[in-house]
Design an enzyme around this catalytic site. Structure first.
Site, short mmCIF file in Angstrom:
data_model
loop_
_atom_site.label_atom_id
_atom_site.label_comp_id
_atom_site.label_asym_id
_atom_site.label_seq_id
_atom_site.Cartn_x
_atom_site.Cartn_y
_atom_site.Cartn_z
N GLU A 122 0.83 -1.22 0.00
CA GLU A 122 0.00 0.00 0.00
C GLU A 122 0.86 1.26 0.00
OE1 GLU A 122 -2.94 0.03 3.14
OE2 GLU A 122 -4.40 -0.95 1.84
N HIS A 150 9.00 -26.59 -1.75
CA HIS A 150 8.43 -27.74 -2.45
C HIS A 150 7.26 -27.35 -3.34
CE1 HIS A 150 10.90 -30.59 -0.08
NE2 HIS A 150 10.92 -29.54 0.73
N LYS A 164 -14.25 -0.55 -3.73
CA LYS A 164 -15.33 -0.22 -2.78
C LYS A 164 -16.46 0.50 -3.51
CE LYS A 164 -12.20 0.31 1.16
NZ LYS A 164 -11.59 1.21 2.12
O1 LIG Z 1 -9.21 0.58 9.90
P1 LIG Z 1 -10.11 0.69 8.75
O2 LIG Z 1 -10.52 2.11 8.49
O3 LIG Z 1 -11.30 -0.21 8.90
O4 LIG Z 1 -9.34 0.25 7.46
C1 LIG Z 1 -8.86 -1.05 7.28
C2 LIG Z 1 -8.01 -1.16 6.02
O5 LIG Z 1 -8.81 -1.02 4.88
C3 LIG Z 1 -8.63 0.06 3.99
O6 LIG Z 1 -9.42 -0.09 2.86
C4 LIG Z 1 -7.18 0.31 3.63
O7 LIG Z 1 -6.81 -0.20 2.40
C5 LIG Z 1 -6.21 -0.19 4.66
O8 LIG Z 1 -5.09 0.65 4.66
C6 LIG Z 1 -6.81 -0.25 6.03
O9 LIG Z 1 -5.87 -0.70 6.96
#
Ligand SMILES: O=P(O)(O)OC[C@H]1O[C@H](O)[C@H](O)[C@@H](O)[C@@H]1O
EC number: 5.3.1.9
Length: 445
Positions: free
Chosen positions: A287, A308, A422
């Site tokens: 990331e 393996h 998302k």
């Molecule tokens: O802690 P949160 O806000 O739930 O995020 C949890 C995770 O998901 C996100 O989409 C990011 O890609 C991550 O960098 C992050 O650690």
């Protein structure tokens, strides 16, 4: 203490060229220290270890004790940076068969909210049916779908099984100080909560309550873990000369390898307990550096298991890889190979040797073979799988990542690319507010 050895990369790149990064490393270190680089509102991790107070650790330990006293099982609900750090440390330090032991000294730690597997969640909720369980709801944004969905299920089950009052005692939230649904729920329900500082991104948050609380509940010494990180903060400090700073050398070497066509870094371990350290590392580097159409692809293997399976590819596949081996100097336990009179397996030449001697020769033999096959090798040695070493290792990778990302020229502290899936998922699920996107995506199907 950890040590880094880059000798076995030097047939592929020159020491001179690695040391030529000194000025760039210095500039990166100064940008981190002075907060003048890209993503400078996310530098809270930089001096986090040395700023952790005794009072903060005591607060975490007291909450951990409440859950230890009242739970057989604790479910850590989180994804990405909100779960990998805790899992990495807990699995590195735990007995491999801890959940099968009858006499438990700590609650069993299980994980949820890191996938959307219906069967996984069904089986988890089934298992928890007759268990006294607690939940840690971890989300920096407080709005991550995977985590929120799992928490919705677990909260209801915990309240149904244990009653509202007990649920309040064994559900803890770790989230933003003000924003997000997890914060609103915690405040409304009166859960004990811990704050993830604004300026610490998820993948750098293992030494905040995100990692420290689950690790303490699992029975590990968070003071020693933090002490290990504090030691590494000094070892990798900005005023340590380039040649003596392992984070500087690691960052420079990987950038030089990348420049020479080595696009994939494979993190290698010889101890199955380090599997999740690799998973944590993959998120940290993936990331942080994978953006603007550049960045080393972070991969990982567990040896000798994967020798393996992936061993063939690594030995003879496309020569775009290099390896970084994490070697653990001393085992926690001792086990010798027994002698056998019939010697049908022909292994008497190993009789009396410790299993780790065999493992170490596998390690050495593999390193030489892979170097012969055209794979540059770096080696990181940690003294043992204990809190101090692991705390040091985690901070080492964090600081090296900050330096490395700045050398690469990207903002190592954002992850804009994660939003694309998302947005599509919400559009496909007709989330309110996504009407336009829903229409557009339907037209593409
Ligand atoms: O802690 P949160 O806000 O739930 O995020 C949890 C995770 O998901 C996100 O989409 C990011 O890609 C991550 O960098 C992050 O650690």
């Amino acid at each position: 203490m950890i040590s880094l050895n880059i000798e076995k990369t030097l047939g592929f790149i020159s020491k001179e060229n690695v040391f030529a990064y000194e000025a760039q490393v210095k500039a990166a270190q100064e940008a981190l220290e002075n907060g003048t680089g890209k993503g400078n509102d996310f530098l809270g991790w930089l001096h986090l270890p040395s700023s952790i107070t005794k009072e903060h650790l005591a607060d975490l330990k007291a909450t951990a004790q409440t859950l230890r006293d009242n739970c057989e099982v604790v479910v850590v609900a989180g994804i990405g940076g909100s779960y990998l750090g805790a899992r990495a440390v807990i699995e590195a330090l735990s007995n491999s068969f801890t959940w099968l032991q009858d006499k438990k000294t700590a609650p069993v730690i299980l994980y949820a909210g890191h996938n959307i597997g219906e069967d996984y969640l069904y089986e988890l909720t089934e298992y928890l049916k007759d268990k006294k369980f607690g939940v840690i709801n971890i989300s920096k944004s407080g709005t991550t779908t995977e985590t929120a969905l799992a928490f919705r299920l677990l909260k209801k089950q915990c309240e149904d099984q244990r009653g509202k009052e007990m649920a309040k005692k064994v559900i803890v939230a770790i989230t933003d100080a003000k924003k997000g649904a997890a914060r609103v729920t915690a405040d409304n329900e009166g859960y004990k909560s811990f704050i993830i500082p604004d300026n610490v991104g998820g993948r750098f948050s293992v030494l905040t309550p995100v990692g420290l609380l689950p690790i303490a509940i699992a029975g590990f010494d968070i003071e020693k873990l933090v002490a290990g990180a504090v030691g590494m903060e000094k070892t990798c400090g900005k005023d340590v000369p380039f040649a003596e700073n392992p984070a500087a050398i690691y960052a420079a070497t990987r950038n030089e390898l990348y420049k020479n066509g080595k696009k994939i870094e494979i993190l290698v371990n010889y101890n199955p307990k380090l599997h999740y350290v690799s998973e944590w590392w993959k998120q940290l580097y993936g990331e942080s550096e994978g953006k603007e159409n550049k960045g080393i692809f972070p991969a990982a293997v567990d040896f000798s298991t994967d020798l393996h399976s992936m061993g063939q590819w690594i030995q003879e596949g496309e020569r775009t890889i290099y390896e970084t081996v994490i070697s653990v100097e001393k085992t926690q336990h001792s086990l010798q190979v027994p002698s056998d009179e019939a010697n049908l397996d022909g292994l008497n030449f190993l009789a009396g040797k410790h299993v780790d001697e065999v493992n170490k020769m596998a390690e050495l033999g593999t390193q030489l073979a892979h170097v012969d096959g055209g794979v540059p090798n770096m080696r990181i040695v940690i003294p043992a799988l204990n809190e101090e070493s692991i705390g040091g290792l985690l901070y080492f990778f964090e600081i090296a990542c900050g330096i490395s990302g700045y050398i690469l020229g990207v903002n190592p502290f954002n992850q804009p690319g994660v939003e694309a899936y998302k947005k599509n998922m919400f559009a496909l699920l007709n989330k309110p507010g996504y009407e336009e996107e829903s229409k557009a995506i339907q037209a593409r199907l």
